[in-house]
Design an enzyme around this catalytic site. Structure first.
Site, PDB file in Angstrom:
ATOM      1  N   ASP A 184     -12.766  -1.793  -8.515  1.00  0.00           N
ATOM      2  CA  ASP A 184     -12.041  -2.283  -9.682  1.00  0.00           C
ATOM      3  C   ASP A 184     -11.375  -1.123 -10.426  1.00  0.00           C
ATOM      4  O   ASP A 184     -12.004  -0.110 -10.701  1.00  0.00           O
ATOM      5  CB  ASP A 184     -13.020  -3.009 -10.607  1.00  0.00           C
ATOM      6  N   CYS A 218      -6.957 -10.874  -6.989  1.00  0.00           N
ATOM      7  CA  CYS A 218      -8.080  -9.972  -7.260  1.00  0.00           C
ATOM      8  C   CYS A 218      -8.829 -10.641  -8.415  1.00  0.00           C
ATOM      9  O   CYS A 218      -9.104 -11.832  -8.335  1.00  0.00           O
ATOM     10  CB  CYS A 218      -7.608  -8.557  -7.580  1.00  0.00           C
ATOM     11  N   ARG A 224      -4.732  -4.838  -8.218  1.00  0.00           N
ATOM     12  CA  ARG A 224      -4.827  -4.703  -6.761  1.00  0.00           C
ATOM     13  C   ARG A 224      -3.855  -5.630  -6.048  1.00  0.00           C
ATOM     14  O   ARG A 224      -3.278  -5.271  -5.012  1.00  0.00           O
ATOM     15  CB  ARG A 224      -6.277  -4.987  -6.339  1.00  0.00           C
ATOM     16  N   SER A 225      -3.659  -6.822  -6.604  1.00  0.00           N
ATOM     17  CA  SER A 225      -2.707  -7.765  -5.998  1.00  0.00           C
ATOM     18  C   SER A 225      -1.291  -7.203  -6.044  1.00  0.00           C
ATOM     19  O   SER A 225      -0.527  -7.318  -5.079  1.00  0.00           O
ATOM     20  CB  SER A 225      -2.761  -9.104  -6.741  1.00  0.00           C
ATOM     21  N   GLN A 262      -1.777  -1.766 -12.460  1.00  0.00           N
ATOM     22  CA  GLN A 262      -2.411  -1.568 -13.765  1.00  0.00           C
ATOM     23  C   GLN A 262      -2.648  -0.110 -14.140  1.00  0.00           C
ATOM     24  O   GLN A 262      -2.793   0.192 -15.320  1.00  0.00           O
ATOM     25  CB  GLN A 262      -3.761  -2.289 -13.791  1.00  0.00           C
TER      26      GLN A 262
END
Length: 454
Positions: A184, A218, A224-225, A262
């Site tokens: 994460d 995710c 992550r996507s 992110q």
């Protein structure tokens, strides 16, 4: 194109320009005036995992049946690459049925899962798919999902699922690609390991326009996507010899779902993976995944619990990636502000409904409990018991002494009261006798003077 990518990475590494580059993307995307009012409706708020991650109204996926058409999912359309994706959040317990309804209605052939159910002790996604042979049924939307078979690799698992429409009785096969080694707010172990996974997804022809858009998620469906989609698109541009810039491509993606990519690390990793993928095209490197690498396959469902998802796999790291990893470590040591774009997911907010039966297969991911306190030593027990008895005896003796003292005080007070009463009673006969004598004398004198007067 490969040389250009390498030079961009080198320049940003040398000048420590990744933070500035990332901030420019954030500021540009922040100026987009795109509404997301559907996500803020009172009936829809419980269907959002995070308050600050919402689909835009213009391209949100709408459920075709049911009273409410809302699901936190965005349709990403990139015609130049002939690609469509559905980016969505990790399903909540109350939206898992909607998730499979969306997969069915959009005719998706694959689900790409980039998170674990539990990460760092926090629930990131509902257990929306079966791990064993027992199917999962979602009565609210009328779908049943069963795990037919699976193949477990070092960094990911491929599951072959049967999705059944309980209303019509029709069944479709859905392939779930579960990347289990992506932390994460972090990045995969190496670009080679991630490209290995991406090539596995591509080889199954589930990303092509001939089938429905693949569903990629995710936890929030943006970090992550977004990395997965950005790398896939840029590699297509390279394959088709289409001019592109990574920054412009990401900004076009951010017009279709907010907050994609992110962190600074995810942005840099995307560049490195694109450069590595481009080199692989020219080197004619064979597919890294082979049947010999397979750790397990078939019907052994017990191995899919992802117990060892955090273990390192140094065999997966290609020689060409050591330089990139060394630069990453140096940059991290010099710059501690790389996570300024972390949304509230970092605060550990969880699925609002998380019954225990949904996470029993993931208990190994939870932080260990503290060890129990050691039992008292045997030799200390008699001493402890003796001290207790002595204290009890002392307390009883003190209580008895206090009671006796109070009793003595009470007796003394009664004696004093009695003496006072006795003193008053001793003078009483004299008072009575004196009173009678005075009365008699007075009567005699009265009659005497009366008789003399007559």
């Amino acid at each position: 194109m490969t040389k250009n990518m390498d030079s961009i990475i080198k320049e940003l590494d040398t000048t420590m320009g990744w933070d500035r580059h990332f901030r420019e993307i954030k500021l540009t995307a922040a100026a987009y005036d795109l509404s997301h009012s559907a996500a803020k409706q009172p009936d829809n708020k419980p269907r959002n995992r995070y308050r600050d991650v919402s689909p835009f109204d213009h391209n949100r996926v709408k459920l075709l049946t049911g009273e409410n058409d809302y699901i936190n999912a965005s349709l990403i359309d990139m015609p130049k690459a002939d690609r469509k994706y559905i980016l969505t959040q990790g399903p909540l317990n109350q939206t898992s049925g909607h998730f499979w309804q969306m997969v069915w209605e959009q005719k998706s052939a694959a689900v790409v899962m980039l998170n674990k159910i539990i990460e760092k002790g926090t629930l990131k996604c509902s257990q929306y798919y079966p791990l064993g042979t027992e199917p999962l049924q979602f009565t609210d939307t009328g779908f049943t999902i069963a795990n037919k078979n699976q193949q477990v690799y070092s960094n990911f698992t491929v599951r072959y699922l049967d999705l059944r429409n309980d209303i019509t009785g029709e069944t479709r096969e859905i392939i779930q690609f579960h990347y289990t080694a992506w932390p994460d707010f972090g990045v995969p172990e190496s670009p080679a390991a991630f490209l290995n996974f991406l090539n596995c997804v591509r080889d199954r022809d589930v990303l092509k326009s001939s089938v429905g858009p693949a569903v990629i998620h995710c936890s929030a469906g943006i970090g992550r996507s977004g990395t997965f989609v950005l790398v896939d698109l840029c590699l297509i541009f390279i394959e088709k010899d289409i001019d592109f810039e990574v920054k412009d491509t990401l900004l076009r993606l951010r017009r279709q779902r907010m907050g994609l990519i992110q962190t600074v690390d995810q942005l840099r990793f995307s560049y490195c993976a694109i450069a590595e993928g481009a080199r692989g095209m020219t080197d004619d490197t064979p597919d890294v995944v082979s049947s010999e690498e397979r750790e397990d396959s078939g019907s052994d469902y017990g191995s899919s619990s992802d117990d060892n998802q955090d273990e390192e796999n140094p065999q997966e790291n290609g020689k060409n990636n050591h330089h990139d990893e060394e630069n990453t470590r140096k940059r991290r040591a010099q710059d501690k502000s790389q996570h300024e774009d972390m949304h509230d997911e970092k605060k550990g907010r969880q699925d609002p409904i998380a019954p225990a039966d949904n996470i029993h297969d993931r208990l190994d991911d939870l932080p260990p409990l503290p060890p129990p306190p050691p039992p008292p030593r045997k030799e200390s027990l008699p001493e402890s018991n003796n001290n207790t008895d002595a204290n009890l005896r002392k307390r009883k003796a003190s209580d008895r002494q206090e009671a006796l003292k109070n009793h003595v005080t009470e007796i003394k007070q009664k004696m004093k009261d009695s003496e006072k009463r006795n003193k008053r009673h001793a003078w009483l006969p004299y008072f009575v006798g004196g009173a009678v004598l005075i009365t008699v004398c007075s009567a005699a004198a009265y009659y005497f003077y009366k008789g003399v007067g007559e």
